[in-house]
Design a protein around this motif. Structure first.
Motif, mmCIF file in Angstrom:
data_model
loop_
_atom_site.group_PDB
_atom_site.id
_atom_site.type_symbol
_atom_site.label_atom_id
_atom_site.label_comp_id
_atom_site.label_asym_id
_atom_site.label_seq_id
_atom_site.Cartn_x
_atom_site.Cartn_y
_atom_site.Cartn_z
ATOM 1 N N TYR A 21 9.626 5.033 7.916
ATOM 2 C CA TYR A 21 8.494 5.927 8.202
ATOM 3 C C TYR A 21 8.696 7.245 7.450
ATOM 4 N N GLY A 58 5.259 14.820 19.965
ATOM 5 C CA GLY A 58 5.222 13.508 19.313
ATOM 6 C C GLY A 58 5.403 13.725 17.824
ATOM 7 N N ARG A 63 7.231 15.721 9.958
ATOM 8 C CA ARG A 63 6.487 16.150 8.753
ATOM 9 C C ARG A 63 5.431 17.205 9.102
ATOM 10 N N ASP A 79 9.924 14.184 20.615
ATOM 11 C CA ASP A 79 9.424 12.829 20.370
ATOM 12 C C ASP A 79 10.148 11.842 21.272
ATOM 13 N N LEU A 80 9.415 10.788 21.600
ATOM 14 C CA LEU A 80 9.922 9.712 22.448
ATOM 15 C C LEU A 80 11.093 8.970 21.817
ATOM 16 N N LEU A 102 5.888 12.715 26.216
ATOM 17 C CA LEU A 102 4.747 13.594 26.509
ATOM 18 C C LEU A 102 4.238 13.387 27.935
ATOM 19 N N TRP A 118 -0.239 15.043 16.947
ATOM 20 C CA TRP A 118 -0.792 14.481 15.704
ATOM 21 C C TRP A 118 -0.512 12.989 15.673
HETATM 22 C C1 LIG Z 1 2.125 7.649 14.349
HETATM 23 S S1 LIG Z 1 3.588 8.506 14.766
HETATM 24 C C2 LIG Z 1 3.124 10.195 14.390
HETATM 25 C C3 LIG Z 1 4.322 11.056 14.169
HETATM 26 C C4 LIG Z 1 3.998 12.442 13.628
HETATM 27 N N1 LIG Z 1 3.183 13.200 14.550
HETATM 28 C C5 LIG Z 1 3.321 12.307 12.282
HETATM 29 O O1 LIG Z 1 2.115 12.582 12.185
HETATM 30 O O2 LIG Z 1 3.978 11.888 11.344
HETATM 31 C C6 LIG Z 1 3.535 8.498 16.536
HETATM 32 C C7 LIG Z 1 4.725 9.222 17.151
HETATM 33 O O3 LIG Z 1 4.429 9.488 18.509
HETATM 34 C C8 LIG Z 1 5.599 9.250 19.263
HETATM 35 N N2 LIG Z 1 5.173 8.978 20.634
HETATM 36 C C9 LIG Z 1 4.424 7.962 21.094
HETATM 37 N N3 LIG Z 1 4.263 8.047 22.414
HETATM 38 C C10 LIG Z 1 4.943 9.166 22.802
HETATM 39 C C11 LIG Z 1 5.183 9.785 24.055
HETATM 40 N N4 LIG Z 1 4.709 9.290 25.199
HETATM 41 N N5 LIG Z 1 5.938 10.900 24.086
HETATM 42 C C12 LIG Z 1 6.455 11.434 22.952
HETATM 43 N N6 LIG Z 1 6.263 10.874 21.729
HETATM 44 C C13 LIG Z 1 5.513 9.756 21.664
HETATM 45 C C14 LIG Z 1 6.263 8.080 18.593
HETATM 46 O O4 LIG Z 1 7.626 7.962 18.924
HETATM 47 C C15 LIG Z 1 6.031 8.420 17.127
HETATM 48 O O5 LIG Z 1 7.067 9.178 16.581
#
Ligand SMILES: C[S@@+](CC[C@H](N)C(=O)[O-])C[C@H]1O[C@@H](n2cnc3c(N)ncnc32)[C@H](O)[C@@H]1O
Length: 221
Positions: A21, A58, A63, A79-80, A102, A118
């Protein structure tokens, strides 16, 4: 801790794709003028309101946090996925990142000038988003901003291949009107909304909502 199965599934999926990623999305911001526009508007509004302390909720590989830091904000991320956080720490050694959900954040009340989620709420079942928005709203300072980005639409997708890996997780397409109602129920007013057509690497329109907490604490939930 008892957590919903979908949360464990999402964490495991992102742990397994974290390195690729980071590599695959590095530089993507250069190709996304509307992303930059919304992040720039967010940064400008937060700075103008006088509290530059921002949470990337998250944050993934950091980035967005890294980009917001270049715009003058004091950013940290949560982040999770421990794997995503490890990559974020390696890629952005000057910023602080932690592991957390979150849905279980315990933010200090009224402390954040801005929060960005995001594409990070796309894995949370829509019926659980209201309580996430209430928690994020509680963490915002009066006059603080929340910026969301997500794929617009409806329904749930099962993702089995992503970033060069076989995985299993679910993602939801969200209706901006419905999200706006949920934000307002959490005491946030939507100030700006952008819906753009999909780029070549996307399958659906992309939505961005910027909401603000009232400057008068008594008027917010
Ligand atoms: C599509 S990625 C986006 C990451 C970053 N915001 C970006 O735009 O590159 C989704 C991210 O959300 C995190 N995520 C999903 N559910 C979450 C939660 N309940 N709490 C914290 N993070 C979460 C995932 O671990 C992942 O890193």
């Amino acid at each position: 801790m008892n957590e919903p199965l979908d949360v464990s599934e999402t964490r495991a999926a992102y742990d397994s794709v974290a390195t690729s990623y980071g590599e695959m999305l590095r530089g993507l911001m250069e190709e996304k003028p509307y992303d930059r526009a919304m992040l720039s508007a967010f940064a400008g509004q937060v700075l103008a309101a006088g509290n530059p302390v921002v949470l990337d909720a998250g944050c993934g590989t950091g980035r967005i946090a890294g980009h917001l830091a270049t715009l003058g904000l004091e950013v940290s991320g949560v982040d999770l996925s421990p794997g995503m956080v490890e990559v974020a720490r390696a890629e952005h050694p000057g910023l602080a990142f932690s592991v957390g959900s979150l849905e279980d954040l315990n933010l200090e009340a009224g402390s954040w000038g801005g929060i960005v989620a995001w594409y990070s709420l796309i894995h949370t079942p829509p019926e659980r988003l209201g309580s996430v928005f209430a928690s994020l709203a509680g963490g915002l300072a009066p006059g603080g901003f929340l910026l969301l980005a997500f794929q617009a639409g409806s329904g749930r997708r099962h993702i089995q291949h992503a970033y060069g890996h076989e995985i299993s997780m679910h993602a939801y397409l969200l209706d901006p009107d419905t999200v706006e109602v949920q934000l307002e129920a959490a005491g946030l007013e939507v100030e700006a909304r952008l819906l753009r057509a999909p780029d070549a690497d996307e399958r659906t329109p992309q939505a961005y909502l910027m909401a603000r907490k009232s400057n008068s604490p008594a008027a917010t939930k």
